[in-house]
Design a protein around this motif. Structure first.
Motif, PDB file in Angstrom:
ATOM      1  N   PHE A  47       2.092   8.921  22.352  1.00  0.00           N
ATOM      2  CA  PHE A  47       2.922   8.566  21.369  1.00  0.00           C
ATOM      3  C   PHE A  47       2.215   7.669  20.307  1.00  0.00           C
ATOM      4  O   PHE A  47       2.343   7.718  18.972  1.00  0.00           O
ATOM      5  CB  PHE A  47       4.124   7.931  22.043  1.00  0.00           C
ATOM      6  N   PHE A  48       1.435   6.645  20.797  1.00  0.00           N
ATOM      7  CA  PHE A  48       0.911   5.684  19.869  1.00  0.00           C
ATOM      8  C   PHE A  48      -0.216   6.327  19.245  1.00  0.00           C
ATOM      9  O   PHE A  48      -0.746   5.891  18.035  1.00  0.00           O
ATOM     10  CB  PHE A  48       0.419   4.313  20.651  1.00  0.00           C
ATOM     11  N   LEU A  49      -1.094   7.183  19.897  1.00  0.00           N
ATOM     12  CA  LEU A  49      -2.110   7.984  19.343  1.00  0.00           C
ATOM     13  C   LEU A  49      -1.787   8.717  18.259  1.00  0.00           C
ATOM     14  O   LEU A  49      -2.306   8.544  17.070  1.00  0.00           O
ATOM     15  CB  LEU A  49      -3.013   8.601  20.619  1.00  0.00           C
ATOM     16  N   TYR A  50      -0.568   9.488  18.445  1.00  0.00           N
ATOM     17  CA  TYR A  50      -0.063  10.463  17.403  1.00  0.00           C
ATOM     18  C   TYR A  50       0.556   9.725  16.295  1.00  0.00           C
ATOM     19  O   TYR A  50       0.447  10.107  15.181  1.00  0.00           O
ATOM     20  CB  TYR A  50       0.583  11.675  18.042  1.00  0.00           C
ATOM     21  N   MET A  51       1.328   8.745  16.858  1.00  0.00           N
ATOM     22  CA  MET A  51       1.869   7.911  15.666  1.00  0.00           C
ATOM     23  C   MET A  51       1.072   7.170  14.700  1.00  0.00           C
ATOM     24  O   MET A  51       1.193   7.252  13.483  1.00  0.00           O
ATOM     25  CB  MET A  51       2.922   6.913  16.492  1.00  0.00           C
ATOM     26  N   LEU A  52       0.027   6.642  15.436  1.00  0.00           N
ATOM     27  CA  LEU A  52      -1.153   6.054  14.399  1.00  0.00           C
ATOM     28  C   LEU A  52      -1.709   7.295  13.509  1.00  0.00           C
ATOM     29  O   LEU A  52      -1.942   6.815  12.517  1.00  0.00           O
ATOM     30  CB  LEU A  52      -1.705   5.206  15.275  1.00  0.00           C
ATOM     31  N   GLY A  53      -1.868   8.341  14.205  1.00  0.00           N
ATOM     32  CA  GLY A  53      -2.591   9.152  13.178  1.00  0.00           C
ATOM     33  C   GLY A  53      -1.741   9.682  11.980  1.00  0.00           C
ATOM     34  O   GLY A  53      -1.977  10.024  10.879  1.00  0.00           O
ATOM     35  N   GLY A  54      -0.283   9.861  12.240  1.00  0.00           N
ATOM     36  CA  GLY A  54       0.740  10.166  11.397  1.00  0.00           C
ATOM     37  C   GLY A  54       0.674   8.878  10.508  1.00  0.00           C
ATOM     38  O   GLY A  54       0.889   9.147   9.116  1.00  0.00           O
ATOM     39  N   MET A  55       0.743   7.661  10.615  1.00  0.00           N
ATOM     40  CA  MET A  55       0.688   6.619   9.960  1.00  0.00           C
ATOM     41  C   MET A  55      -0.594   6.349   9.095  1.00  0.00           C
ATOM     42  O   MET A  55      -0.652   6.291   7.821  1.00  0.00           O
ATOM     43  CB  MET A  55       0.751   5.332  10.655  1.00  0.00           C
ATOM     44  N   GLN A  56      -1.741   6.817   9.765  1.00  0.00           N
ATOM     45  CA  GLN A  56      -2.840   6.869   8.890  1.00  0.00           C
ATOM     46  C   GLN A  56      -2.719   8.079   7.708  1.00  0.00           C
ATOM     47  O   GLN A  56      -3.316   7.718   6.735  1.00  0.00           O
ATOM     48  CB  GLN A  56      -4.078   7.141   9.626  1.00  0.00           C
ATOM     49  N   SER A  57      -2.285   9.132   7.890  1.00  0.00           N
ATOM     50  CA  SER A  57      -2.143  10.257   7.079  1.00  0.00           C
ATOM     51  C   SER A  57      -1.384   9.477   5.866  1.00  0.00           C
ATOM     52  O   SER A  57      -1.523   9.949   4.627  1.00  0.00           O
ATOM     53  CB  SER A  57      -1.578  11.410   7.534  1.00  0.00           C
ATOM     54  N   ALA A  58      -0.267   9.103   6.190  1.00  0.00           N
ATOM     55  CA  ALA A  58       0.738   8.539   5.146  1.00  0.00           C
ATOM     56  C   ALA A  58      -0.073   7.427   4.249  1.00  0.00           C
ATOM     57  O   ALA A  58       0.234   7.680   3.072  1.00  0.00           O
ATOM     58  CB  ALA A  58       1.955   7.924   5.562  1.00  0.00           C
ATOM     59  N   VAL A  59      -0.762   6.799   4.857  1.00  0.00           N
ATOM     60  CA  VAL A  59      -1.627   5.584   4.142  1.00  0.00           C
ATOM     61  C   VAL A  59      -2.451   6.357   2.869  1.00  0.00           C
ATOM     62  O   VAL A  59      -2.579   5.916   2.000  1.00  0.00           O
ATOM     63  CB  VAL A  59      -2.180   4.539   4.817  1.00  0.00           C
ATOM     64  N   LEU A  60      -3.084   7.121   3.500  1.00  0.00           N
ATOM     65  CA  LEU A  60      -4.023   8.049   2.510  1.00  0.00           C
ATOM     66  C   LEU A  60      -3.469   8.540   1.536  1.00  0.00           C
ATOM     67  O   LEU A  60      -3.805   8.869   0.530  1.00  0.00           O
ATOM     68  CB  LEU A  60      -4.669   8.932   3.326  1.00  0.00           C
ATOM     69  N   VAL A  61      -2.222   9.184   1.808  1.00  0.00           N
ATOM     70  CA  VAL A  61      -1.365   9.854   0.754  1.00  0.00           C
ATOM     71  C   VAL A  61      -1.092   8.867  -0.299  1.00  0.00           C
ATOM     72  O   VAL A  61      -1.052   8.886  -1.521  1.00  0.00           O
ATOM     73  CB  VAL A  61      -0.067  10.687   1.211  1.00  0.00           C
ATOM     74  N   ILE A  62      -0.629   7.416   0.200  1.00  0.00           N
ATOM     75  CA  ILE A  62      -0.110   6.489  -0.610  1.00  0.00           C
ATOM     76  C   ILE A  62      -1.383   5.934  -1.471  1.00  0.00           C
ATOM     77  O   ILE A  62      -1.079   5.665  -2.867  1.00  0.00           O
ATOM     78  CB  ILE A  62       0.723   5.221  -0.039  1.00  0.00           C
ATOM     79  N   MET A  63      -2.514   5.891  -0.775  1.00  0.00           N
ATOM     80  CA  MET A  63      -3.709   5.760  -1.487  1.00  0.00           C
ATOM     81  C   MET A  63      -4.049   6.593  -2.788  1.00  0.00           C
ATOM     82  O   MET A  63      -4.363   6.300  -3.883  1.00  0.00           O
ATOM     83  CB  MET A  63      -5.011   5.531  -0.649  1.00  0.00           C
ATOM     84  N   ALA A  64      -3.852   7.991  -2.708  1.00  0.00           N
ATOM     85  CA  ALA A  64      -3.883   8.957  -3.326  1.00  0.00           C
ATOM     86  C   ALA A  64      -2.932   8.625  -4.726  1.00  0.00           C
ATOM     87  O   ALA A  64      -3.212   8.855  -5.711  1.00  0.00           O
ATOM     88  CB  ALA A  64      -3.814  10.373  -3.070  1.00  0.00           C
ATOM     89  N   PHE A  65      -1.590   8.196  -4.521  1.00  0.00           N
ATOM     90  CA  PHE A  65      -0.900   8.088  -5.491  1.00  0.00           C
ATOM     91  C   PHE A  65      -1.196   6.787  -6.279  1.00  0.00           C
ATOM     92  O   PHE A  65      -1.082   6.802  -7.463  1.00  0.00           O
ATOM     93  CB  PHE A  65       0.730   7.738  -4.736  1.00  0.00           C
ATOM     94  N   ASP A  66      -1.714   5.682  -5.451  1.00  0.00           N
ATOM     95  CA  ASP A  66      -2.188   4.481  -6.332  1.00  0.00           C
ATOM     96  C   ASP A  66      -3.090   5.133  -7.226  1.00  0.00           C
ATOM     97  O   ASP A  66      -3.254   4.417  -8.384  1.00  0.00           O
ATOM     98  CB  ASP A  66      -2.713   3.644  -5.153  1.00  0.00           C
ATOM     99  N   ARG A  67      -4.069   5.750  -6.720  1.00  0.00           N
ATOM    100  CA  ARG A  67      -5.127   6.363  -7.746  1.00  0.00           C
ATOM    101  C   ARG A  67      -4.533   6.980  -8.881  1.00  0.00           C
ATOM    102  O   ARG A  67      -5.071   6.817 -10.076  1.00  0.00           O
ATOM    103  CB  ARG A  67      -6.243   6.936  -7.111  1.00  0.00           C
ATOM    104  N   TYR A  68      -3.449   7.840  -8.855  1.00  0.00           N
ATOM    105  CA  TYR A  68      -3.082   8.517  -9.648  1.00  0.00           C
ATOM    106  C   TYR A  68      -2.432   7.812 -10.660  1.00  0.00           C
ATOM    107  O   TYR A  68      -2.647   7.937 -12.092  1.00  0.00           O
ATOM    108  CB  TYR A  68      -2.031   9.468  -9.403  1.00  0.00           C
ATOM    109  N   VAL A  69      -1.695   6.646 -10.397  1.00  0.00           N
ATOM    110  CA  VAL A  69      -0.985   5.760 -11.359  1.00  0.00           C
ATOM    111  C   VAL A  69      -2.159   4.810 -11.994  1.00  0.00           C
ATOM    112  O   VAL A  69      -1.745   4.843 -13.228  1.00  0.00           O
ATOM    113  CB  VAL A  69       0.215   4.887 -10.329  1.00  0.00           C
ATOM    114  N   ALA A  70      -3.018   4.448 -11.330  1.00  0.00           N
ATOM    115  CA  ALA A  70      -3.957   3.834 -11.789  1.00  0.00           C
ATOM    116  C   ALA A  70      -5.025   4.420 -12.946  1.00  0.00           C
ATOM    117  O   ALA A  70      -5.009   3.915 -14.048  1.00  0.00           O
ATOM    118  CB  ALA A  70      -5.024   3.321 -10.911  1.00  0.00           C
ATOM    119  N   ILE A  71      -5.003   5.435 -12.988  1.00  0.00           N
ATOM    120  CA  ILE A  71      -5.844   6.457 -13.955  1.00  0.00           C
ATOM    121  C   ILE A  71      -4.813   7.151 -14.808  1.00  0.00           C
ATOM    122  O   ILE A  71      -5.009   7.163 -16.025  1.00  0.00           O
ATOM    123  CB  ILE A  71      -6.612   7.721 -13.051  1.00  0.00           C
ATOM    124  N   CYS A  72      -3.655   7.503 -14.460  1.00  0.00           N
ATOM    125  CA  CYS A  72      -2.913   8.563 -15.418  1.00  0.00           C
ATOM    126  C   CYS A  72      -1.761   7.414 -16.200  1.00  0.00           C
ATOM    127  O   CYS A  72      -1.386   7.860 -17.274  1.00  0.00           O
ATOM    128  CB  CYS A  72      -2.015   9.369 -14.631  1.00  0.00           C
TER     129      CYS A  72
END
Length: 312
Positions: free
Chosen positions: A104-129
């Motif tokens: 549970f914790f291994l895969y839940m943390l993997g899902g959380m990591q994926s979500a953080v990376l997507v939010i980071m991509a959105f952060d870069r989009y807002v910062a540049i666009c």
């Protein structure tokens, strides 16, 4: 036979056999494992410490870096200590509840990591666009809310996996050829029908990785379009440089993950010890390298890290 001698008579435990075929080399394999883990802890805790101490770093981008550091620390800690116990002390027994909790914790943390990376991509989009609206669109509170949504999504999607495992019977042969409880490997030791388990795990993989790759790709597609419209070559290069660290982290996180998941499902020709080593490396190497990448590529963080390092 040694593994079976370690198996208690009750059916409340599994045996984690380490890296099959390389048992004699476990003590040598433990050296890079322990070094990677120590570097991961030092690097990520240093990032967390510096960002917490420095008021100037209390910004959305650095809050996201802290989220990533926390998930990296927790994900590594889910597997490395037990793996080292196997390598050093031949402590191979893990309870069924402990195994399902690790899943549970291994895969839940993997899902959380994926979500953080997507939010980071959105952060870069807002910062540049939308640079003029960045401060109003992405506040620290908004980032915390998005992180909470990512955590809730991960928990809700991953929680059924161990619950479904509880409903299937397991055979008396409970020797798992792995260093940790990898979901599909554990499923293979069931004596019952596991179609639902396998289909659900594939669905989770498609929902989390598939949707996050699409969202991240859309963000970077719009970033590239915005950069191409900038007339100044120097300005466009500067804009792309702000994304370099994040792109490196995404490639390190998703490439080995997708490769490992696909080979485990659809390829039968890979040796077991290679498969197990790859499964461990993709969980250990990115958390170790992420703070190094952000420390080198992010100017503000690099300067603060240098100051605190020199004080030690």
């Amino acid at each position: 036979m040694e593994a079976f001698n370690l198996t208690p008579s009750d059916l409340s435990t599994f045996i984690l056999n380490g890296i099959p075929g390389l048992e004699d080399a476990h003590i040598w394999i433990s050296i890079p494992f322990s070094m990677f883990y120590i570097i991961c802890l030092l690097g990520n805790f240093m990032v967390l410490f510096v960002v917490c101490k420095e008021q100037t770093l209390h910004k959305p981008m650095f809050l996201l870096i802290c989220m990533l550091a926390l998930t990296d620390i927790c994900q590594c800690t889910c597997i490395v200590p037990k793996a080292l116990c196997i390598f050093w002390f031949h402590s191979k027994v893990i309870t069924v509840d402990g195994c399902f909790t690790q899943i549970f914790f291994l895969y839940m943390l993997g899902g959380m990591q994926s979500a953080v990376l997507v939010i980071m991509a959105f952060d870069r989009y807002v910062a540049i666009c939308h640079p003029l609206r960045y401060a109003t669109i992405l506040t620290n509170a908004r980032i915390a809310e998005l992180g909470l949504v990512g955590l809730i999504r991960a928990v809700l999607l991953i929680l059924p996996m161990p619950l479904l495992l509880r409903k299937v019977p397991f055979c008396t042969n409970r020797v798992i050829p792995h260093t940790y409880c990898e979901y599909l490997t554990v499923v293979k030791f069931s004596c019952g029908e596991t179609t639902v388990n396998q289909m659900y795990s594939l669905l989770v993989l498609l929902v989390i990785i598939g949707s996050d790759l699409i969202l991240g790709g859309l963000s970077y597609g719009m970033i590239i379009r915005a950069v191409l419209r900038i007339s100044s070559k120097k300005a466009s290069q500067k804009a792309l440089n702000t994304c370099t660290a994040h792109i490196c982290v995404i490639l390190m996180a998703f490439t080995p993950l997708v490769f490992s998941a696909l080979t485990r499902r659809f390829s039968q020709g890979i040796a077991t010890h290679i498969d197990v080593l790859l499964a461990n490396l993709y969980l250990i190497l990115p958390p170790m390298l992420n703070p190094i990448i952000y420390g080198v590529k992010t100017k503000e963080l690099r300067e603060k890290l240098r100051i605190y390092t020199c004080r030690m």
